[in-house]
Write a protein that holds these residues in place. Structure first.
Motif, mmCIF file in Angstrom:
data_model
loop_
_atom_site.group_PDB
_atom_site.id
_atom_site.type_symbol
_atom_site.label_atom_id
_atom_site.label_comp_id
_atom_site.label_asym_id
_atom_site.label_seq_id
_atom_site.Cartn_x
_atom_site.Cartn_y
_atom_site.Cartn_z
ATOM 1 N N VAL A 160 0.835 -1.204 0.000
ATOM 2 C CA VAL A 160 0.000 0.000 0.000
ATOM 3 C C VAL A 160 0.871 1.256 0.000
ATOM 4 O O VAL A 160 0.662 2.173 -0.780
ATOM 5 N N ALA A 161 1.885 1.283 0.872
ATOM 6 C CA ALA A 161 2.706 2.501 0.979
ATOM 7 C C ALA A 161 3.680 2.624 -0.193
ATOM 8 O O ALA A 161 4.011 3.723 -0.613
ATOM 9 N N SER A 162 4.131 1.497 -0.743
ATOM 10 C CA SER A 162 5.105 1.505 -1.858
ATOM 11 C C SER A 162 6.093 2.660 -1.736
ATOM 12 O O SER A 162 6.128 3.561 -2.578
ATOM 13 N N ILE A 163 6.879 2.650 -0.679
ATOM 14 C CA ILE A 163 7.695 3.832 -0.382
ATOM 15 C C ILE A 163 8.732 4.119 -1.466
ATOM 16 O O ILE A 163 9.081 5.264 -1.671
ATOM 17 N N LEU A 164 9.233 3.096 -2.153
ATOM 18 C CA LEU A 164 10.043 3.387 -3.337
ATOM 19 C C LEU A 164 9.120 3.238 -4.535
ATOM 20 O O LEU A 164 8.919 2.147 -5.038
ATOM 21 N N SER A 165 8.543 4.358 -4.971
ATOM 22 C CA SER A 165 7.528 4.305 -6.025
ATOM 23 C C SER A 165 8.084 3.775 -7.337
ATOM 24 O O SER A 165 7.364 3.196 -8.130
ATOM 25 N N PHE A 166 9.376 4.028 -7.562
ATOM 26 C CA PHE A 166 9.965 3.567 -8.827
ATOM 27 C C PHE A 166 11.470 3.505 -8.669
ATOM 28 O O PHE A 166 12.033 3.954 -7.667
ATOM 29 N N THR A 167 12.150 2.951 -9.672
ATOM 30 C CA THR A 167 13.602 2.974 -9.682
ATOM 31 C C THR A 167 14.059 3.516 -11.034
ATOM 32 O O THR A 167 13.259 3.600 -11.964
ATOM 33 N N PHE A 168 15.334 3.909 -11.124
ATOM 34 C CA PHE A 168 15.882 4.486 -12.361
ATOM 35 C C PHE A 168 16.825 3.528 -13.061
ATOM 36 O O PHE A 168 17.731 2.973 -12.431
ATOM 37 N N THR A 226 -7.079 -6.763 -6.130
ATOM 38 C CA THR A 226 -8.451 -6.224 -6.104
ATOM 39 C C THR A 226 -8.596 -5.207 -4.980
ATOM 40 O O THR A 226 -8.043 -5.383 -3.899
ATOM 41 N N ASP A 227 -9.353 -4.169 -5.279
ATOM 42 C CA ASP A 227 -9.565 -3.074 -4.328
ATOM 43 C C ASP A 227 -8.208 -2.590 -3.784
ATOM 44 O O ASP A 227 -7.934 -2.649 -2.580
ATOM 45 N N PRO A 228 -7.334 -2.116 -4.692
ATOM 46 C CA PRO A 228 -5.918 -1.922 -4.347
ATOM 47 C C PRO A 228 -5.644 -0.919 -3.241
ATOM 48 O O PRO A 228 -4.622 -1.015 -2.568
ATOM 49 N N ASP A 229 -6.527 0.055 -3.018
ATOM 50 C CA ASP A 229 -6.224 1.056 -2.001
ATOM 51 C C ASP A 229 -6.601 0.601 -0.593
ATOM 52 O O ASP A 229 -6.307 1.270 0.393
ATOM 53 N N LYS A 230 -7.274 -0.541 -0.528
ATOM 54 C CA LYS A 230 -7.694 -1.045 0.776
ATOM 55 C C LYS A 230 -6.537 -1.779 1.468
ATOM 56 O O LYS A 230 -5.824 -2.559 0.837
ATOM 57 N N PHE A 231 -6.379 -1.522 2.771
ATOM 58 C CA PHE A 231 -5.365 -2.226 3.556
ATOM 59 C C PHE A 231 -5.955 -3.555 4.017
ATOM 60 O O PHE A 231 -6.845 -3.595 4.864
ATOM 61 N N ASP A 232 -5.481 -4.644 3.424
ATOM 62 C CA ASP A 232 -6.052 -5.947 3.729
ATOM 63 C C ASP A 232 -4.960 -7.021 3.700
ATOM 64 O O ASP A 232 -4.723 -7.662 2.673
#
Ligand SMILES: *[C@@H]1O[C@H](CO)[C@@H](O)[C@H](O)[C@H]1NC(C)=O
Length: 495
Positions: A364-372, A407-413
């Motif tokens: 959910v937090a995906s603190i490293l949103s991307f890499t280069f 599914t329902d990706p923004d939900k913390f589950d």
């Protein structure tokens, strides 16, 4: 403070002016060679053999779409682009033409299967601050050698010996929070915790001797990390560069004292021992220093940010907190029955509920949103051209938030991780030869802290509840201020 920021504004304006003048000059040069080039091009290319670039827009010259990226939450920019153009699109941000990719297949192509065609790339100023010889800036033989040494120090076999030391650091942190009447800033405190664990993993038993000295230098260094890279007296960047010299000096001192003691390598399971014990490829002090600073950088704010999110999500989901607490109380009963004071490595492997909470938080937090990455030659992917020299950004966050995958990706589950995720759909530590070698240590220190936190304490968040800030990792607003207190000891604990 005020003078520092106004002087960096001046530098920024000067910098902008130089860019604009440079741009105009370049235009002039281009204009004059334009006609000749056009003639040549007609002769050398045959219709049909040139692949198209991926869809997308490039924005203004030089500035590209940087303002669009930063005028809002960057994830909104990525997500709206993806909706418009699909899982591979081009853009131009931070002075570079980029290809963004957000499908598991494309991520696998760039990070694993064709990793040799995409080298890691960082802004030059970051390389200078962290140390140009740190492993994440390299590829090939030097990278492979370092990675082996780092992985060895972070393997389960090495971490096993660290559990009680990590536990001591966790208990010390929790005790100090409580002593301050329980009012703490979660992120700030977790940074200290993660820093101390990082030092332990690097210097082992020597950790306490140099901790304060290293800490004060490192804090100056990190202040300049996101500043304008202008190395003039008075700038944050300059202070950073000075602090890194000082750090290197302290590290040389530590290395020297180890050499003088001439202890057997077996005595040191830590990272420094791994670097120094490698006789065949003997690293220089400078290479060791760059890599140690790099490891601290990679280990601290990331782990602290994940821990902060875990406390937030547990606070918001009482049924999940209850399940985690029950699991941890069960673990505690077990080691008390064995007459152990605390956790051992095997205990940390019997925490499936808590482990799923960590996984779901990472997703959910995906603190490293991307890499280069940067394409080292022209590469074809699914009929598109990825031109040599262009940046390629696998967007982990987009993959982790794709409704087709989760599914329902923004939900913390956390229960969604009862089924293992498919390959390359969940990559909080990346994948391929540049994936994070410290992931086991990160999981260990999180589990240990959560164990003592949930079995002994309760907490509630103070102030504003919702909102995200970027530091540059996403964080709960203001770093999640909380009030922490000891749980009243319930009678069943004595049974
Ligand atoms: C990394 O890639 C390999 C090969 O595609 C795959 O088997 C593995 O599951 C991937 N790892 C993750 C964390 O997705």
């Amino acid at each position: 403070m005020a003078s520092a920021s106004s002087s960096s504004l001046l530098y920024f304006l000067a910098f902008l002016l130089i860019i604009i003048v440079f741009h105009l000059l370049l235009k002039l040069v281009r204009l004059s060679t334009h006609v000749i080039k056009k003639e040549k091009k007609k002769k050398s290319s045959y219709a049909g053999d040139e692949l198209p670039l991926p869809p997308g827009t490039m924005g203004w010259p030089y500035i590209g779409e940087t303002f669009q990226l930063y005028s809002q939450n960057p994830n909104v920019f990525f997500a709206s682009k993806q909706r418009k153009y699909g899982p591979i699109f081009k853009t131009h941000v931070l002075g570079c033409p980029c290809i963004m990719i957000s499908s598991p297949e494309a991520a696998k192509f760039v990070l694993v299967n064709r990793a040799h065609l995409f080298k890691p790339t960082f802004p030059a100023s970051k390389e200078r601050i962290l140390g140009p010889q740190a492993l994440f800036f390299h590829q090939g033989e030097y990278h492979a050698k370092l990675r082996k040494l780092v992985s060895r120090a972070f393997m389960p076999d090495s971490l096993k010996h660290m559990v009680s030391s990590v536990e001591a650091i966790a208990l010390d942190s929790l005790g100090s929070w409580e002593a301050r009447s329980g009012l703490i800033n979660t992120f700030q405190e977790m940074k200290t915790y993660a820093f101390n664990v990082a030092l332990l993993s690097i210097f082992g038993k020597d950790e306490t001797k140099y901790g304060e000295e290293l800490k004060s230098c490192y804090y100056i260094l990190e202040k300049g990390y996101n500043s304008m890279p202008i190395n003039l007296p008075g700038t944050l960047f300059h202070n950073s560069m000075k602090a890194r010299k000082e750090l290197a000096r302290i590290l040389s001192k530590i290395i020297l004292s180890r050499r003088q003691r001439k202890l057997e390598d077996e005595d040191y399971n830590d990272l420094l021992g791994s670097f120094m014990g490698d006789k065949t490829s003997s690293l220089t002090d400078e290479q060791i220093a760059d890599n140690i600073i790099g490891v601290i950088f990679a280990a601290r704010d990331t782990t602290a940010s994940v821990l902060t999110w875990i406390l937030k999500f547990l606070g918001e989901n009482p049924s999940v907190l209850k399940a985690v607490t029950e699991e941890q109380e069960y673990v505690a009963r077990n080691y008390k029955e064995r007459c152990d004071e605390g956790l051992c490595w095997a205990d940390t492997k019997k925490m499936p509920v808590t482990s799923r909470v960590i996984q779901e938080t990472l997703r959910v937090a995906s603190i490293l949103s991307f890499t280069f990455r940067e394409a080292v030659e022209d590469v074809e992917y699914q009929g598109y051209l990825i031109p040599k020299g262009w940046k390629v950004l696998p967007l982990f966050r987009n993959i982790h938030h794709s409704p087709e995958i989760f599914t329902d990706p923004d939900k913390f589950d956390p229960s969604r991780f009862e089924v293992a995720p498919k390959p390359n759909t969940f990559m909080p530590f990346g994948n391929g030869s540049h994936s994070c070698p410290g992931n086991e240590l990160a999981k260990l220190e999180i589990l240990v802290l959560i164990h003592h936190l949930t079995t002994k304490y309760r907490w509630s968040s103070m102030g504003q509840q919702n909102g995200i800030q970027y530091a540059p990792f996403p964080l709960p607003i203001n770093g999640l201020p909380i009030r922490l207190s000891l749980k009243p000891t319930s009678p069943h604990q004595f049974l």
